[in-house]
Design an enzyme around this catalytic site. Structure first.
Site, PDB file in Angstrom:
ATOM      1  N   ILE A  13       0.844  -1.200   0.000  1.00 53.41           N
ATOM      2  CA  ILE A  13       0.000   0.000   0.000  1.00 53.41           C
ATOM      3  C   ILE A  13       0.881   1.253   0.000  1.00 53.41           C
ATOM      4  CG2 ILE A  13      -1.895   1.194   1.180  1.00 53.41           C
ATOM      5  CD1 ILE A  13      -2.600  -1.572   2.469  1.00 53.41           C
ATOM      6  N   ASP A  32      11.822   2.334   5.533  1.00 49.42           N
ATOM      7  CA  ASP A  32      11.410   0.924   5.488  1.00 49.42           C
ATOM      8  C   ASP A  32      12.614   0.066   5.849  1.00 49.42           C
ATOM      9  OD1 ASP A  32      10.399  -1.724   4.528  1.00 49.42           O
ATOM     10  OD2 ASP A  32       8.817  -0.516   3.630  1.00 49.42           O
ATOM     11  N   LEU A  34      12.661  -3.077   4.903  1.00 47.88           N
ATOM     12  CA  LEU A  34      12.599  -4.083   3.836  1.00 47.88           C
ATOM     13  C   LEU A  34      12.346  -5.494   4.379  1.00 47.88           C
ATOM     14  CD1 LEU A  34      15.471  -2.780   1.482  1.00 47.88           C
ATOM     15  CD2 LEU A  34      13.040  -2.200   1.456  1.00 47.88           C
ATOM     16  N   ASN A  36       9.541  -6.907   4.588  1.00 44.22           N
ATOM     17  CA  ASN A  36       8.527  -7.567   3.757  1.00 44.22           C
ATOM     18  C   ASN A  36       8.402  -6.879   2.404  1.00 44.22           C
ATOM     19  OD1 ASN A  36       6.597  -9.643   3.452  1.00 44.22           O
ATOM     20  ND2 ASN A  36       4.928  -8.193   3.766  1.00 44.22           N
ATOM     21  N   SER A 126      -7.409  -1.052  10.414  1.00 42.03           N
ATOM     22  CA  SER A 126      -7.953  -2.169   9.641  1.00 42.03           C
ATOM     23  C   SER A 126      -9.381  -2.462  10.071  1.00 42.03           C
ATOM     24  CB  SER A 126      -7.076  -3.402   9.919  1.00 42.03           C
ATOM     25  OG  SER A 126      -7.699  -4.568   9.464  1.00 42.03           O
ATOM     26  N   TYR A 151      -2.214  -9.644  15.807  1.00 41.94           N
ATOM     27  CA  TYR A 151      -2.127  -8.610  14.760  1.00 41.94           C
ATOM     28  C   TYR A 151      -3.260  -7.600  14.924  1.00 41.94           C
ATOM     29  CZ  TYR A 151      -2.938  -6.183  10.412  1.00 41.94           C
ATOM     30  OH  TYR A 151      -3.188  -5.184   9.514  1.00 41.94           O
ATOM     31  N   LYS A 155      -3.673  -3.238  16.045  1.00 44.37           N
ATOM     32  CA  LYS A 155      -4.415  -2.124  15.407  1.00 44.37           C
ATOM     33  C   LYS A 155      -5.316  -1.440  16.435  1.00 44.37           C
ATOM     34  CE  LYS A 155      -2.453  -2.604  11.493  1.00 44.37           C
ATOM     35  NZ  LYS A 155      -1.409  -1.641  11.102  1.00 44.37           N
ATOM     36  N   TYR A 179      -8.831   0.226   6.785  1.00 48.52           N
ATOM     37  CA  TYR A 179      -8.932  -0.360   5.444  1.00 48.52           C
ATOM     38  C   TYR A 179      -9.775  -1.622   5.503  1.00 48.52           C
ATOM     39  CZ  TYR A 179      -4.205   1.830   5.207  1.00 48.52           C
ATOM     40  OH  TYR A 179      -3.101   2.638   5.310  1.00 48.52           O
ATOM     41  N   ASN A 181     -10.599  -4.664   2.450  1.00 47.69           N
ATOM     42  CA  ASN A 181      -9.651  -5.613   1.843  1.00 47.69           C
ATOM     43  C   ASN A 181      -9.013  -5.021   0.579  1.00 47.69           C
ATOM     44  OD1 ASN A 181     -11.459  -7.208   3.609  1.00 47.69           O
ATOM     45  ND2 ASN A 181     -10.238  -8.914   2.883  1.00 47.69           N
ATOM     46  N   ASN A 200      -1.378 -15.618   2.193  1.00 45.16           N
ATOM     47  CA  ASN A 200      -2.489 -15.825   3.128  1.00 45.16           C
ATOM     48  C   ASN A 200      -3.769 -15.236   2.555  1.00 45.16           C
ATOM     49  OD1 ASN A 200      -0.907 -16.872   5.348  1.00 45.16           O
ATOM     50  ND2 ASN A 200      -0.058 -14.820   5.501  1.00 45.16           N
TER      51      ASN A 200
HETATM   52  P1  NAD Z   1       3.430  -4.634   3.430  1.00 45.57           P
HETATM   53  O1  NAD Z   1       4.013  -5.717   4.238  1.00 45.57           O
HETATM   54  O2  NAD Z   1       3.482  -4.760   1.944  1.00 45.57           O
HETATM   55  O3  NAD Z   1       4.061  -3.218   3.820  1.00 45.57           O
HETATM   56  C1  NAD Z   1       4.533  -2.946   5.124  1.00 45.57           C
HETATM   57  C2  NAD Z   1       5.923  -2.400   4.978  1.00 45.57           C
HETATM   58  O4  NAD Z   1       6.418  -2.066   6.267  1.00 45.57           O
HETATM   59  C3  NAD Z   1       6.911  -3.406   4.376  1.00 45.57           C
HETATM   60  O5  NAD Z   1       7.602  -2.782   3.318  1.00 45.57           O
HETATM   61  C4  NAD Z   1       7.846  -3.770   5.532  1.00 45.57           C
HETATM   62  O6  NAD Z   1       9.158  -4.040   5.064  1.00 45.57           O
HETATM   63  C5  NAD Z   1       7.776  -2.508   6.370  1.00 45.57           C
HETATM   64  N1  NAD Z   1       8.027  -2.699   7.797  1.00 45.57           N
HETATM   65  C6  NAD Z   1       7.475  -3.595   8.644  1.00 45.57           C
HETATM   66  N2  NAD Z   1       7.956  -3.438   9.878  1.00 45.57           N
HETATM   67  C7  NAD Z   1       8.830  -2.394   9.820  1.00 45.57           C
HETATM   68  C8  NAD Z   1       9.647  -1.746  10.776  1.00 45.57           C
HETATM   69  N3  NAD Z   1       9.708  -2.146  12.042  1.00 45.57           N
HETATM   70  N4  NAD Z   1      10.409  -0.714  10.362  1.00 45.57           N
HETATM   71  C9  NAD Z   1      10.399  -0.298   9.082  1.00 45.57           C
HETATM   72  N5  NAD Z   1       9.651  -0.893   8.126  1.00 45.57           N
HETATM   73  C10 NAD Z   1       8.879  -1.911   8.500  1.00 45.57           C
HETATM   74  O7  NAD Z   1       1.923  -4.441   3.926  1.00 45.57           O
HETATM   75  P2  NAD Z   1       0.747  -3.558   3.328  1.00 45.57           P
HETATM   76  O8  NAD Z   1      -0.304  -4.466   2.840  1.00 45.57           O
HETATM   77  O9  NAD Z   1       1.291  -2.512   2.422  1.00 45.57           O
HETATM   78  O10 NAD Z   1       0.196  -2.910   4.670  1.00 45.57           O
HETATM   79  C11 NAD Z   1       0.527  -1.589   5.048  1.00 45.57           C
HETATM   80  C12 NAD Z   1      -0.200  -1.268   6.337  1.00 45.57           C
HETATM   81  O11 NAD Z   1      -1.599  -1.415   6.144  1.00 45.57           O
HETATM   82  C13 NAD Z   1       0.148  -2.170   7.509  1.00 45.57           C
HETATM   83  O12 NAD Z   1       0.147  -1.380   8.686  1.00 45.57           O
HETATM   84  C14 NAD Z   1      -0.992  -3.152   7.554  1.00 45.57           C
HETATM   85  O13 NAD Z   1      -1.196  -3.669   8.839  1.00 45.57           O
HETATM   86  C15 NAD Z   1      -2.143  -2.251   7.138  1.00 45.57           C
HETATM   87  N6  NAD Z   1      -3.278  -2.979   6.573  1.00 45.57           N
HETATM   88  C16 NAD Z   1      -3.091  -3.795   5.497  1.00 45.57           C
HETATM   89  C17 NAD Z   1      -4.161  -4.488   4.957  1.00 45.57           C
HETATM   90  C18 NAD Z   1      -3.977  -5.434   3.801  1.00 45.57           C
HETATM   91  O14 NAD Z   1      -4.827  -6.314   3.605  1.00 45.57           O
HETATM   92  N7  NAD Z   1      -2.924  -5.326   3.017  1.00 45.57           N
HETATM   93  C19 NAD Z   1      -5.439  -4.322   5.498  1.00 45.57           C
HETATM   94  C20 NAD Z   1      -5.596  -3.450   6.589  1.00 45.57           C
HETATM   95  C21 NAD Z   1      -4.510  -2.783   7.116  1.00 45.57           C
HETATM   96  C1  WQD Z   2     -10.683 -12.983   2.294  1.00 47.06           C
HETATM   97  C2  WQD Z   2     -11.682 -14.108   2.106  1.00 47.06           C
HETATM   98  C3  WQD Z   2     -11.177 -16.129   3.322  1.00 47.06           C
HETATM   99  C4  WQD Z   2      -7.557 -17.159   1.129  1.00 47.06           C
HETATM  100  C5  WQD Z   2      -7.201 -10.310   6.337  1.00 47.06           C
HETATM  101  C6  WQD Z   2      -6.897  -9.836   7.728  1.00 47.06           C
HETATM  102  C7  WQD Z   2      -7.337  -8.406   7.888  1.00 47.06           C
HETATM  103  C8  WQD Z   2      -6.753  -7.522   6.787  1.00 47.06           C
HETATM  104  C9  WQD Z   2      -6.948  -8.105   5.431  1.00 47.06           C
HETATM  105  C10 WQD Z   2      -4.796  -6.467   7.552  1.00 47.06           C
HETATM  106  C11 WQD Z   2     -12.010 -14.851   3.402  1.00 47.06           C
HETATM  107  C12 WQD Z   2     -11.133 -16.367   1.830  1.00 47.06           C
HETATM  108  C13 WQD Z   2      -8.699 -16.523   1.579  1.00 47.06           C
HETATM  109  C14 WQD Z   2      -7.675 -18.412   0.486  1.00 47.06           C
HETATM  110  C15 WQD Z   2     -10.065 -18.286   0.741  1.00 47.06           C
HETATM  111  N1  WQD Z   2      -5.347  -7.364   6.916  1.00 47.06           N
HETATM  112  N2  WQD Z   2      -9.927 -17.074   1.374  1.00 47.06           N
HETATM  113  N3  WQD Z   2      -8.926 -18.926   0.311  1.00 47.06           N
HETATM  114  O1  WQD Z   2      -9.336 -12.587   6.165  1.00 47.06           O
HETATM  115  O2  WQD Z   2     -10.775 -10.744   5.159  1.00 47.06           O
HETATM  116  O3  WQD Z   2      -8.599 -10.193   6.132  1.00 47.06           O
HETATM  117  O4  WQD Z   2      -6.521  -9.472   5.410  1.00 47.06           O
HETATM  118  O5  WQD Z   2      -5.265  -5.703   8.349  1.00 47.06           O
HETATM  119  O6  WQD Z   2      -6.934  -7.995   9.141  1.00 47.06           O
HETATM  120  O7  WQD Z   2      -7.588 -10.650   8.660  1.00 47.06           O
HETATM  121  O8  WQD Z   2      -8.657 -11.410   4.016  1.00 47.06           O
HETATM  122  O9  WQD Z   2      -7.738 -12.154   1.868  1.00 47.06           O
HETATM  123  O10 WQD Z   2      -7.252 -13.517   3.932  1.00 47.06           O
HETATM  124  O11 WQD Z   2      -9.555 -13.513   3.007  1.00 47.06           O
HETATM  125  O12 WQD Z   2     -11.171 -18.810   0.569  1.00 47.06           O
HETATM  126  O13 WQD Z   2      -6.693 -19.039   0.097  1.00 47.06           O
HETATM  127  O14 WQD Z   2     -11.117 -15.093   1.235  1.00 47.06           O
HETATM  128  O15 WQD Z   2     -11.791 -17.208   3.963  1.00 47.06           O
HETATM  129  O16 WQD Z   2     -13.362 -15.165   3.359  1.00 47.06           O
HETATM  130  P1  WQD Z   2      -9.428 -11.330   5.426  1.00 47.06           P
HETATM  131  P2  WQD Z   2      -8.196 -12.663   3.179  1.00 47.06           P
END
Ligand code: NAD
Ligand code: WQD
Length: 337
Positions: A13, A32, A34, A36, A126, A151, A155, A179, A181, A200
């Protein structure tokens, strides 16, 4: 040019938000470690915008290193704090890793912001903070539920840490963005989601299965109390999500004070099966799947009422789902090259 620090800016993101910020005229500094991600995402940002963000390879849990970066960029007007670990299952196995990384990192960022008088923070929260909601769609007023994973706890606790810090330091303003999904990639196909190992999340699992990297998508459960029996989620395009961060910053920079909280979703739920079918229709790619047992901890259905962000930030998620799915597929295909 106004400078914005984005922690976690090399991630999924964060990199899309770096593009959106640069395209809106901001000067971007990425912090960052790096853990992840890789600098390739910043190469992608540079190719898209023509400007490479300044990159500081620092771990937010290292207060001395972080302070030195903030000292060099003390002219920043805001921070977007993305940096966090985000694998729900891993957080159950290694809770201390998650609490330390996500909460120490946040505390250190807030400490540096106060020390260097950087007045605005945007925090990646989230939909996980709503747990299993009893009324849908969820608004920002929907009561928070006990988080179902460490996790998720980071949040909930992170939001509270920011609330208390703003209360005690009214010079600081904060926007908490919840956010739903996030899916998809930049339309250029140059940046996108790059999960380590077996994904995942559903979207990268779909694209990797379509690409032949995984033999079969496992769909977790078809016996939920939803219209077609599959779990329902609010899938939001990552570029729309990135645009919301710019809108939130602009809102704060125009003078909004205190704490604002916004849901970021489309307002529409899709079931897992609807998403799989929409992906196949939009891209023409085949996704072999099998239906298996429910995954522990999954919420049956959740989608957002995101109208507050519409009214206050003048933002809405308007990318058609088919465009989002095509972008995810374009990115996946580029990853194979
Ligand atoms: P991502 O893993 O792609 O990005 C996170 C970045 O943070 C990575 O580049 C990682 O290297 C860096 N990072 C982690 N720990 C660090 C640290 N201690 N110091 C410096 N850098 C660090 O994840 P994303 O999907 O881009 O998520 C960004 C944010 O949004 C996160 O806070 C995540 O919890 C939140 N979020 C993500 C989702 C989703 O589904 N992707 C949903 C809701 C909230
Ligand atoms: C979506 C749907 C699964 C994988 C998670 C975190 C949440 C947020 C976003 C950060 C669900 C189904 C999934 C697969 C499947 N992250 N599924 N087969 O669980 O809504 O949210 O990511 O904040 O905190 O919990 O997202 O993409 O894992 O799953 O059937 O191989 O897809 O059961 O219904 P989720 P997801």
């Amino acid at each position: 040019m106004q400078k914005i620090i984005i922690t976690g800016g090399a991630g999924y993101i964060g990199s899309h938000t770096a593009v959106a910020l640069q395209e809106s005229g901001f000067d971007v500094v990425v912090i960052d470690n790096l853990s992840n991600s890789s600098v390739a995402s910043l190469d992608g940002v540079a190719s898209i915008t023509g400007t490479r963000p300044c990159f500081e390879c620092v771990d937010c849990t290292n207060i001395e290193a972080l302070r030195s970066v903030f000292n060099r960029h003390s002219d920043a007007v805001g921070v977007i704090h993305f940096a966090a670990l985000k694998a729900v299952g891993e957080s159950v196995q290694q809770p201390l890793l998650y609490y330390r990384n996500n909460l120490d990192g946040l505390i250190n960022v807030l400490t540096c912001m106060l020390e260097f008088q950087i007045p605005n923070i945007v925090f990646s929260s989230s939909a996980t903070v709503y747990g299993v909601p009893s009324v849908l769609p969820v608004t920002e007023e929907t009561p928070l539920q006990p988080a179902t994973s460490p996790y998720g706890q980071t949040k909930v606790i992170g939001e509270n840490i920011i609330r208390d810090t703003v209360l005690a330091n009214p010079v600081l303003g904060a926007t908490l963005l919840r956010y739903f999904n996030p899916i998809g990639a930049h339309p250029s196909g140059l940046i996108g989601e790059h999960p380590n190992g077996i994904p995942n999340n559903l979207m990268p699992y779909i694209t990797q299965t379509a690409a032949g990297i995984r033999p079969m998508l496992r769909i977790f459960g078809d016996d939920y109390d939803t219209p077609d029996g599959f779990c329902v989620r609010d899938y939001i395009d990552v570029n729309d999500l990135a645009a919301a961060h710019v809108a939130a910053l602009q809102y704060m920079l125009k003078g909004a004070t205190g704490i604002s909280t916004f849901n970021l979703g489309t307002g529409r739920g899709y079931s897992v099966m609807e998403l799989v079918n929409a992906f196949q229709e939009s891209t023409g790619a085949d996704v072999p799947y099998q239906i298996v047992a429910r995954r522990a901890g999954d919420v049956p259905a959740i989608w957002a009422d995101a109208s507050l962000a519409g009214r206050v930030l003048n933002w809405r998620a308007d990318t058609p789902l088919s465009e989002t799915l095509k972008s995810a597929w374009r990115w996946q295909q580029n990853c194979k090259k």
